[in-house]
Motif scaffolding. Structure first.
Motif, short mmCIF file in Angstrom:
data_model
loop_
_atom_site.label_atom_id
_atom_site.label_comp_id
_atom_site.label_asym_id
_atom_site.label_seq_id
_atom_site.Cartn_x
_atom_site.Cartn_y
_atom_site.Cartn_z
N THR A 105 0.85 -1.19 0.00
CA THR A 105 0.00 0.00 0.00
C THR A 105 0.89 1.24 0.00
N ALA A 106 0.34 2.34 -0.50
CA ALA A 106 1.16 3.54 -0.74
C ALA A 106 0.98 4.61 0.35
N HIS A 107 0.69 4.18 1.57
CA HIS A 107 0.63 5.15 2.67
C HIS A 107 1.98 5.87 2.78
N GLN A 108 1.93 7.18 3.03
CA GLN A 108 3.17 7.95 3.12
C GLN A 108 3.19 8.77 4.43
N LEU A 109 4.19 9.63 4.56
CA LEU A 109 4.41 10.34 5.83
C LEU A 109 3.21 11.20 6.21
N ASP A 110 2.57 11.85 5.26
CA ASP A 110 1.40 12.67 5.57
C ASP A 110 0.29 11.81 6.19
N ASP A 111 0.07 10.60 5.62
CA ASP A 111 -0.93 9.69 6.18
C ASP A 111 -0.57 9.30 7.61
N TRP A 115 -2.86 10.05 10.94
CA TRP A 115 -3.27 8.99 11.88
C TRP A 115 -2.85 9.35 13.29
N PHE A 116 -1.60 9.78 13.44
CA PHE A 116 -1.06 10.14 14.75
C PHE A 116 -1.91 11.23 15.39
N LEU A 117 -2.22 12.28 14.65
CA LEU A 117 -2.97 13.41 15.20
C LEU A 117 -4.41 13.02 15.54
N MET A 118 -5.03 12.22 14.71
CA MET A 118 -6.40 11.79 15.00
C MET A 118 -6.46 10.92 16.25
N ARG A 119 -5.48 10.01 16.38
CA ARG A 119 -5.45 9.17 17.58
C ARG A 119 -5.08 9.99 18.82
N LEU A 120 -4.17 10.93 18.66
CA LEU A 120 -3.77 11.79 19.77
C LEU A 120 -4.96 12.58 20.29
N ALA A 121 -5.80 13.07 19.38
CA ALA A 121 -6.96 13.86 19.77
C ALA A 121 -8.00 13.05 20.52
N LYS A 122 -8.01 11.73 20.30
CA LYS A 122 -9.02 10.88 20.93
C LYS A 122 -8.50 10.15 22.15
N ASN A 185 -9.76 14.46 6.25
CA ASN A 185 -9.47 15.65 5.46
C ASN A 185 -9.37 16.90 6.33
N HIS A 186 -10.19 16.96 7.37
CA HIS A 186 -10.13 18.09 8.30
C HIS A 186 -8.77 18.14 8.98
N PHE A 187 -8.31 17.00 9.49
CA PHE A 187 -7.00 16.96 10.14
C PHE A 187 -5.88 17.27 9.15
N ARG A 188 -6.05 16.79 7.91
CA ARG A 188 -5.02 17.03 6.90
C ARG A 188 -4.88 18.52 6.59
#
Length: 322
Positions: A105-111, A115-122, A185-188
């Motif tokens: 899969t082509a997940h990259q640093l932005d992804d 993920w980090f920020l969304m999990r951190l917020a929760k 998309n909001h977090f991005r």
């Protein structure tokens, strides 16, 4: 950019959308002479969806690759979750049918940062925060083992776009990525894009350090027994229960929510999502699919002598384990 030694001797299947990330990985694999085939999901949600499918088929044909495509149903709600479940079931069906060793899969640093920020917020621990790993071993619902590899986690989307533009290689841009009513998309837009733009090199280093710390924290969690989907783990401390359950269930294809992790922390015996049993007994953790069965007396006695927790027993009986 691409460490091909991870998968150069494997039969590889690339999850290909036609966007910047998967297009960059497609052409990098071609550039490095890595054999692979592609799998494409047409969600039919945009006017260009059919164009992307046709482009994927043409690219595969031009490079003498096999291409598998499928059309997703139209979901009325929970699109992101349904789409993820649908595409991974499609990929795993192909892995089983055609005996692929890896899914790329082509997940990259932005992804990874999103993920980090969304999990951190929760609210999350280090195992959940680091989430996307370069390589992990997975199992399909029918038990076929494969390796999920994300070769681009150290590259930014901008670096991948520059690579494609510099070589004049084709890609599509998904306009729905601008829809900030979608959480990712909001977090991005408001958090990860500005951070990546200014601090990409530091973020790359930080994820490297976090991965090293995660490996240290995993020390002391030891797999004692694994048959089918039964796992028995030895822990050094009771505090490792949540981390061990989270890590093990993720490998079995189930992601815990923050609420479920809290329940595991509070209760030594629990059924998660009606699907998984997690039982802690002294410094051992037992995980298995949740099942019910009428068990004969001799089997119950065997379980008692083996100190096997009650909720684990039906799975062992039905799978003839013990």
């Amino acid at each position: 950019m691409l460490h091909s030694s991870l998968f150069e001797n494997s039969k590889n299947l690339l999850a290909f959308s036609g966007g910047i990330d998967s297009s960059a990985l497609f052409f990098l694999l071609i550039e490095h002479n890595i054999p692979f085939d592609i799998a494409h999901v047409n969600y039919g949600t945009r006017t260009q969806s059919d164009d992307e499918e046709r482009s994927a088929l043409k690219l595969a044909n031009d490079h003498n690759l096999k291409a598998y495509t499928t059309k997703a149903p139209q979901w009325e709600s929970h699109f992101e979750a349904n789409a993820r479940a649908f595409r991974y079931q499609f990929f795993e069906d192909l892995i089983e049918r055609h005996q692929y060793d890896t899914l790329l899969t082509a997940h990259q640093l932005d992804d990874r940062l999103e993920w980090f920020l969304m999990r951190l917020a929760k609210g999350a621990g280090i195992a959940e925060l680091t989430g996307l790993e370069e390589m992990s071993d997975r199992k399909t619902t029918n038990g076929t083992l494969y390796r999920l590899i994300r070769p681009l986690l150290k590259q930014t989307k901008e670096e991948l776009r520059n690579y494609l533009d510099m070589h004049r290689l084709p890609y599509f841009v998904d306009e729905t990525n601008q829809d900030t009513t979608i959480e990712r998309n909001h977090f991005r837009k408001y958090f990860s894009d500005p951070l990546i733009a200014q601090y990409a090199s530091g973020i790359k280093r930080s994820f490297g350090y976090l991965q090293e710390d995660k490996e240290v924290l995993k020390d002391g969690i030891r797999l004692l027994f694994a048959v089918d989907e039964l796992r028995i783990l030895a822990l050094k401390t009771p505090q490792q229960r949540v981390r061990a359950a989270d890590q093990t269930l993720k490998e079995l294809g189930y992601l815990l929510s923050a609420r479920q992790r809290k329940e595991i922390e509070l209760h030594p015996s629990i059924v998660i999502g009606g699907r998984w049993v997690v039982e802690a007994q002294d410094l051992r953790l037992y995980i298995a699919p949740y099942m019910s069965a009428t068990m004969p007396k001799f089997f119950k006695e065997l379980c008692r002598k083996a100190s096997l927790p009650a909720k684990i027993r039906p799975y062992c009986f039905l799978k003839n384990i013990l």
